[in-house]
Design a protein around this motif. Sequence first.
Motif, short mmCIF file in Angstrom:
data_model
loop_
_atom_site.label_atom_id
_atom_site.label_comp_id
_atom_site.label_asym_id
_atom_site.label_seq_id
_atom_site.Cartn_x
_atom_site.Cartn_y
_atom_site.Cartn_z
N PHE A 44 -11.26 17.07 13.80
CA PHE A 44 -11.05 18.11 12.79
C PHE A 44 -9.55 18.37 12.67
O PHE A 44 -8.88 18.62 13.68
N ARG A 46 -7.22 20.96 10.53
CA ARG A 46 -7.39 22.10 9.64
C ARG A 46 -6.17 23.02 9.69
O ARG A 46 -5.40 22.99 10.64
N THR A 47 -6.07 23.82 8.67
CA THR A 47 -5.01 24.82 8.62
C THR A 47 -5.40 25.99 9.52
O THR A 47 -6.56 26.10 9.94
N LYS A 51 -9.17 25.66 6.48
CA LYS A 51 -9.36 24.62 5.47
C LYS A 51 -8.87 23.29 6.05
O LYS A 51 -7.80 23.23 6.64
N GLY A 52 -9.65 22.24 5.87
CA GLY A 52 -9.20 20.98 6.44
C GLY A 52 -10.13 19.82 6.18
O GLY A 52 -10.94 19.85 5.26
N TRP A 83 -0.96 22.51 11.47
CA TRP A 83 -2.35 22.06 11.54
C TRP A 83 -2.89 22.29 12.94
O TRP A 83 -2.16 22.23 13.93
#
Length: 113
Positions: A44, A46-47, A51-52, A83
Amino acid sequence: MSNAYEFLSFDDLPAAEITENENTITLTALAIPDVDAGQEVVFFVRTPLGKGIAVYLTLQQDRLNEPMKVKLDKSQLPKSKEWHVDYGAYVNKRAVHRSAVSYFPATTAANQS
């Protein structure tokens, strides 16, 4: 195939190592114990707001005990100054392995832990 699991127990894995060059990042993670060929490991990226993207890696028999490497073009990543990266895998439909979170670029808080 059912998505129901009898129980979930979390076995912490070390955080992935993240290296960068001009246009790509490479995620390197240690082999996960007790996984079989054909199982998937999900990474994973993601931010901080969640969101990612998820990247699935199908494990091959001859590489089960080797570190896993995933190379991503930066243009594929969500737009963010930072991230969060982690990875994991289900084992025997009964337990899940999940890694610690890596921060990229490394944050001061992450460097102190």
